[in-house]
Design a protein around this motif. Structure first.
Motif, PDB file in Angstrom:
ATOM      1  N   TYR A   1       0.837  -1.197   0.000  1.00  0.00           N
ATOM      2  CA  TYR A   1       0.000   0.000   0.000  1.00  0.00           C
ATOM      3  C   TYR A   1       0.871   1.247   0.000  1.00  0.00           C
ATOM      4  CZ  TYR A   1       0.768   0.939   5.014  1.00  0.00           C
ATOM      5  OH  TYR A   1       1.320   1.236   6.228  1.00  0.00           O
ATOM      6  N   SER A   2       0.304   2.344  -0.482  1.00  0.00           N
ATOM      7  CA  SER A   2       1.008   3.619  -0.552  1.00  0.00           C
ATOM      8  C   SER A   2       0.005   4.751  -0.417  1.00  0.00           C
ATOM      9  CB  SER A   2       1.750   3.750  -1.883  1.00  0.00           C
ATOM     10  OG  SER A   2       2.307   5.047  -2.041  1.00  0.00           O
ATOM     11  N   ARG A   3       0.413   5.828   0.251  1.00  0.00           N
ATOM     12  CA  ARG A   3      -0.444   7.006   0.364  1.00  0.00           C
ATOM     13  C   ARG A   3      -0.119   8.051  -0.697  1.00  0.00           C
ATOM     14  NH1 ARG A   3      -3.280   6.215   4.979  1.00  0.00           N
ATOM     15  NH2 ARG A   3      -2.320   4.902   6.583  1.00  0.00           N
ATOM     16  N   ASP A   4       1.071   7.944  -1.304  1.00  0.00           N
ATOM     17  CA  ASP A   4       1.473   8.956  -2.288  1.00  0.00           C
ATOM     18  C   ASP A   4       1.737   8.383  -3.671  1.00  0.00           C
ATOM     19  OD1 ASP A   4       3.875   7.629  -1.950  1.00  0.00           O
ATOM     20  OD2 ASP A   4       4.970   9.360  -1.167  1.00  0.00           O
ATOM     21  N   GLY A   5       1.666   7.068  -3.839  1.00  0.00           N
ATOM     22  CA  GLY A   5       1.918   6.449  -5.132  1.00  0.00           C
ATOM     23  C   GLY A   5       3.379   6.225  -5.436  1.00  0.00           C
TER      24      GLY A   5
ATOM     25  N   MET B   1      -7.121   1.825  -6.494  1.00  0.00           N
ATOM     26  CA  MET B   1      -7.401   2.706  -5.368  1.00  0.00           C
ATOM     27  C   MET B   1      -8.420   2.068  -4.432  1.00  0.00           C
ATOM     28  SD  MET B   1      -5.458   5.246  -6.146  1.00  0.00           S
ATOM     29  CE  MET B   1      -5.969   6.450  -4.901  1.00  0.00           C
ATOM     30  N   VAL B   2      -8.231   2.301  -3.125  1.00  0.00           N
ATOM     31  CA  VAL B   2      -9.210   1.880  -2.126  1.00  0.00           C
ATOM     32  C   VAL B   2      -9.399   3.016  -1.134  1.00  0.00           C
ATOM     33  CG1 VAL B   2      -8.595  -0.560  -2.324  1.00  0.00           C
ATOM     34  CG2 VAL B   2      -7.503   0.844  -0.563  1.00  0.00           C
ATOM     35  N   THR B   3     -10.460   2.933  -0.347  1.00  0.00           N
ATOM     36  CA  THR B   3     -10.671   3.927   0.702  1.00  0.00           C
ATOM     37  C   THR B   3      -9.752   3.636   1.881  1.00  0.00           C
ATOM     38  OG1 THR B   3     -12.396   2.638   1.799  1.00  0.00           O
ATOM     39  CG2 THR B   3     -13.090   4.159   0.046  1.00  0.00           C
ATOM     40  N   ARG B   4      -9.565   4.647   2.708  1.00  0.00           N
ATOM     41  CA  ARG B   4      -8.776   4.438   3.918  1.00  0.00           C
ATOM     42  C   ARG B   4      -9.440   3.429   4.846  1.00  0.00           C
ATOM     43  NH1 ARG B   4      -6.263  10.386   5.562  1.00  0.00           N
ATOM     44  NH2 ARG B   4      -5.229  10.763   3.567  1.00  0.00           N
TER      45      ARG B   4
ATOM     46  N   ARG C   1      -7.636   0.260   6.478  1.00  0.00           N
ATOM     47  CA  ARG C   1      -7.632  -0.019   7.913  1.00  0.00           C
ATOM     48  C   ARG C   1      -8.125  -1.439   8.201  1.00  0.00           C
ATOM     49  NH1 ARG C   1      -9.641   5.292   8.305  1.00  0.00           N
ATOM     50  NH2 ARG C   1     -11.773   4.493   8.573  1.00  0.00           N
ATOM     51  N   GLY C   2      -9.120  -1.869   7.440  1.00  0.00           N
ATOM     52  CA  GLY C   2      -9.609  -3.230   7.614  1.00  0.00           C
ATOM     53  C   GLY C   2      -8.529  -4.259   7.327  1.00  0.00           C
ATOM     54  N   LEU C   3      -7.762  -4.018   6.254  1.00  0.00           N
ATOM     55  CA  LEU C   3      -6.665  -4.919   5.916  1.00  0.00           C
ATOM     56  C   LEU C   3      -5.588  -4.887   6.991  1.00  0.00           C
ATOM     57  CD1 LEU C   3      -6.407  -4.140   2.096  1.00  0.00           C
ATOM     58  CD2 LEU C   3      -6.903  -6.392   3.070  1.00  0.00           C
TER      59      LEU C   3
END
Length: 317
Positions: A42-46, A292-295, A299-301
């Motif tokens: 996962y990444s928040r900035d790509g 893309m997924v939601t935050r 968090r669930g993952l």
């Protein structure tokens, strides 16, 4: 109370910025020798990626029960659809499962797509794209049908071309059709849509001595794709996937001889800048697709990963 910040935030939300701020990037992955199953980064900035562990879905279809080249796309109903390569050779289809949270998965299915071509050697790297214009999913993969096409230096059983099928429900599929014959062996294709009526195919030229990444262009999702570009990567690169970050598109690819990931940045798919030094991808990651997924989904993952039996024995370093 100063209402300007509130209305400014409201305006940004109406423009979609709030939705974007709640989104993160996920990168599907597998680990050699591809027997363990599905992994995620996962990444928040790509640009900078972290491991979410795994396996999240051990493979149980196909004679060898492999999971290579996992591709995920989310449909308009929120359901995530996953397809993957089940075998190096012999299988005439691919694996499929779906999920609403990426944690709990449906029973796995094997989707046969090349059974009417009995000499088919393989079905490799199925890639999913949801086309909003036609409300259907397009699946593109590579197959070899010996002596069907002219070839270069590669052996006859590795003379790949790209094929496709479409579906709206993953229950019925259109018959397979040739998707791209650029005049050379091609694998690892992924479709992106930079704008309305604009489609770009990012794929691997699998010929010797090329074995690099190129792009082609179309005005319709099913093509024809033309104007194949020169290579945008060095030799021995494969498994491309593309994602939009701001105004840019980032193309990630597996530099498999170096056992690392590289990346290129573009805004027009004609001019590319090597940004490998600007990205970080955990070692052991093997190619998949970015979505893309939601935050909330992330968090669930993350919460589920604390209870997951993490298997890192097959990671390469």
């Amino acid at each position: 109370m100063n209402v300007r910040p509130f209305f400014g935030l409201l305006a940004l939300c109406l423009l979609g910025a709030c939705r974007e701020s709640r989104s993160v990037y996920l990168f599907t992955s597998f680990r050699e020798p591809a027997t363990a199953g599905l992994y995620f980064l996962y990444s928040r900035d790509g640009y900078h990626w972290k491991d979410l562990g795994g396996p999240w879905l051990p493979p149980d279809v196909g004679p060898r029960k492999l999971m290579r080249d996992p591709s995920i796309v989310q449909g308009p109903d929120g359901v995530f659809h996953l397809v993957w390569t089940t075998n190096w050779s012999g299988d005439k289809g691919f694996g499929y499962a779906f999920s609403t949270d990426l944690i709990h998965w449906s029973p796995q299915q094997f989707i046969p797509v090349m059974e009417d071509e009995p000499s088919t050697v393989n079905v490799w790297a199925p890639d999913l794209f949801y086309d909003k214009d036609s409300s259907r999913f397009v699946i593109v993969w590579a197959s070899t049908i010996p002596f069907r096409f002219p070839k270069g230096q590669e052996p006859e059983n590795d003379n790949q071309r790209l094929y496709y099928a479409t579906t709206k429900d993953f229950k019925t599929f259109t018959p397979e059709r040739l998707f791209l014959d650029p005049g050379f062996s091609s694998i690892d294709a992924t479709i992106v849509q930079p704008g309305p009526g604009q489609y770009v195919l990012v794929f691997k030229d699998n010929t010797r001595p090329e074995r690099d990444i190129k792009v082609a262009f179309a005005s319709s999702v099913l093509g024809p794709y033309t104007n194949v570009s020169p290579s945008l990567t060095a030799e021995f690169t494969e498994g491309p996937t593309a994602t939009r970050v701001g105004k840019d598109w980032l193309i990630y690819y597996d530099a498999y001889r170096k056992k690392m990931f590289g990346a290129a940045r573009t805004r027009d798919f004609h001019t590319f800048t090597d940004i490998t030094a600007q990205v970080s991808v955990p070692k052991g990651h093997k190619h998949g697709t970015i979505f893309m997924v939601t935050r909330k989904t992330l968090r669930g993952l993350q919460e589920a990963s604390t209870h997951l039996q993490i298997d890192t024995t097959h990671a390469t370093h």
